[in-house]
Design a protein around this motif. Sequence first.
Motif, PDB file in Angstrom:
ATOM      1  N   PRO A 114       0.806  -1.223   0.000  1.00  0.00           N
ATOM      2  CA  PRO A 114       0.000   0.000   0.000  1.00  0.00           C
ATOM      3  C   PRO A 114       0.836   1.269   0.000  1.00  0.00           C
ATOM      4  N   GLU A 146       1.874   1.989  -3.483  1.00  0.00           N
ATOM      5  CA  GLU A 146       0.762   2.499  -4.280  1.00  0.00           C
ATOM      6  C   GLU A 146       0.502   3.967  -3.993  1.00  0.00           C
ATOM      7  N   LEU A 147       0.729   4.376  -2.761  1.00  0.00           N
ATOM      8  CA  LEU A 147       0.543   5.780  -2.386  1.00  0.00           C
ATOM      9  C   LEU A 147       1.725   6.651  -2.797  1.00  0.00           C
ATOM     10  N   THR A 173      -5.044   1.973 -10.169  1.00  0.00           N
ATOM     11  CA  THR A 173      -5.423   3.244  -9.522  1.00  0.00           C
ATOM     12  C   THR A 173      -4.383   4.305  -9.871  1.00  0.00           C
ATOM     13  N   LEU A 182      -4.188   7.465  -7.562  1.00  0.00           N
ATOM     14  CA  LEU A 182      -4.135   7.308  -6.106  1.00  0.00           C
ATOM     15  C   LEU A 182      -3.106   8.223  -5.457  1.00  0.00           C
ATOM     16  N   VAL A 220      -8.023   8.706   2.436  1.00  0.00           N
ATOM     17  CA  VAL A 220      -8.076   7.523   1.577  1.00  0.00           C
ATOM     18  C   VAL A 220      -8.115   6.293   2.476  1.00  0.00           C
ATOM     19  N   LEU A 273      -8.016   1.878   2.447  1.00  0.00           N
ATOM     20  CA  LEU A 273      -7.777   0.607   1.760  1.00  0.00           C
ATOM     21  C   LEU A 273      -8.681  -0.442   2.384  1.00  0.00           C
ATOM     22  N   TRP A 275      -9.038   0.631  -3.026  1.00  0.00           N
ATOM     23  CA  TRP A 275      -8.798   1.967  -2.485  1.00  0.00           C
ATOM     24  C   TRP A 275     -10.036   2.842  -2.669  1.00  0.00           C
ATOM     25  N   TYR A 276     -10.362   3.605  -1.629  1.00  0.00           N
ATOM     26  CA  TYR A 276     -11.505   4.519  -1.668  1.00  0.00           C
ATOM     27  C   TYR A 276     -11.057   5.913  -1.240  1.00  0.00           C
TER      28      TYR A 276
END
Length: 338
Positions: A88, A91-92, A138, A141, A176, A178, A183-184
């Motif tokens: 994660p 990804e960020l 994403t 993101l 955000v 997870l 991811w939202y």
Amino acid sequence: MRASRLVSLLLLLQARGRMTAQELSAALEVSVRTVYRDVESLGAAGVPVYADRGPAGGYRLLDGYRTRLTGLTADEAEALFLAGMPGPAAELGLGTVLAGAELKLLAALPADLGGRAARARHRFHLDAPGWFRHAEPTPHLAALADAVWRERMVEIRYRRWKTPREVTRRLAPLGVVLKAGRWYLVAQPGDGEPRAYRIASVLELTVLAETFTRPDDFDLAAFWDAWTRRYEESVYRATATVRLTEAALELMPFVFPPAMARMARAAAGPVDNAGWRYTAVPIESVRHGHIELLKLGADVEVLAPAALREAFTATARAMADRYQITPDRPVAPDRSAD
């Protein structure tokens, strides 16, 4: 135990500034009376703790006072490294930042604690996505996370399930989340309360120069907990009455969405003389119920609603016709051994 609590109280005041007795009580999970006694003990030990009176009052440390009493225990060091999430974080856009922070922390820890903390990473691993699910693309993101951090307004073009399918929204991004590998974005539109948006459904993103003021009382974790409960309750708008075998009931958690399986299993009645159990299965629609309940095969019979039972009848007839053996439709030879 009390010494550890006094240290925790001191570090809370150092990290957060002014806190009320009620806030300290909640954070330390003790009574307000215990907080009063602990504050008195810190003062008697020479720690400059002051109480401000009035509605905006609370306890605080003398300006400029800092303590060096921040050493980690062995368990705390291990837990800290378990909290790291390389996937994660990457990804960020924070993968290298996390790696650098871990190296600095390991270098700062005593040798015995550093070794225990490193071993924790080699013995425990977090794999967030569910089985048979691939990570969603994403591409926006990292930019959204940066906008959350810098409190910058954003404009997104978003794909949703209802018509019109594509909409444009101007949002104040608050956080955000997870959830099960998805991811939202939690954001506040100009016309209402905060909402959740699936980041994989963001088609275009523009980070605006305009900033916003984050609501002081917004709690991301509390919002998400309440939102997920409301979502699970609202998505299932209908109920299917079925009878099924014990085997089907046991299979539900493996083939149904979690909330659907949980509610259906909780509503199941006792086994009757014929070996069936009756239950109410929450469904989004007749089509949704048809797709989901087909996973249980002949171990389930739909009793209501009539439209769903008719859909199963049509499917059963079509499958019987499809697999019927006739002279002009012989069974295909088995070539598995070829």
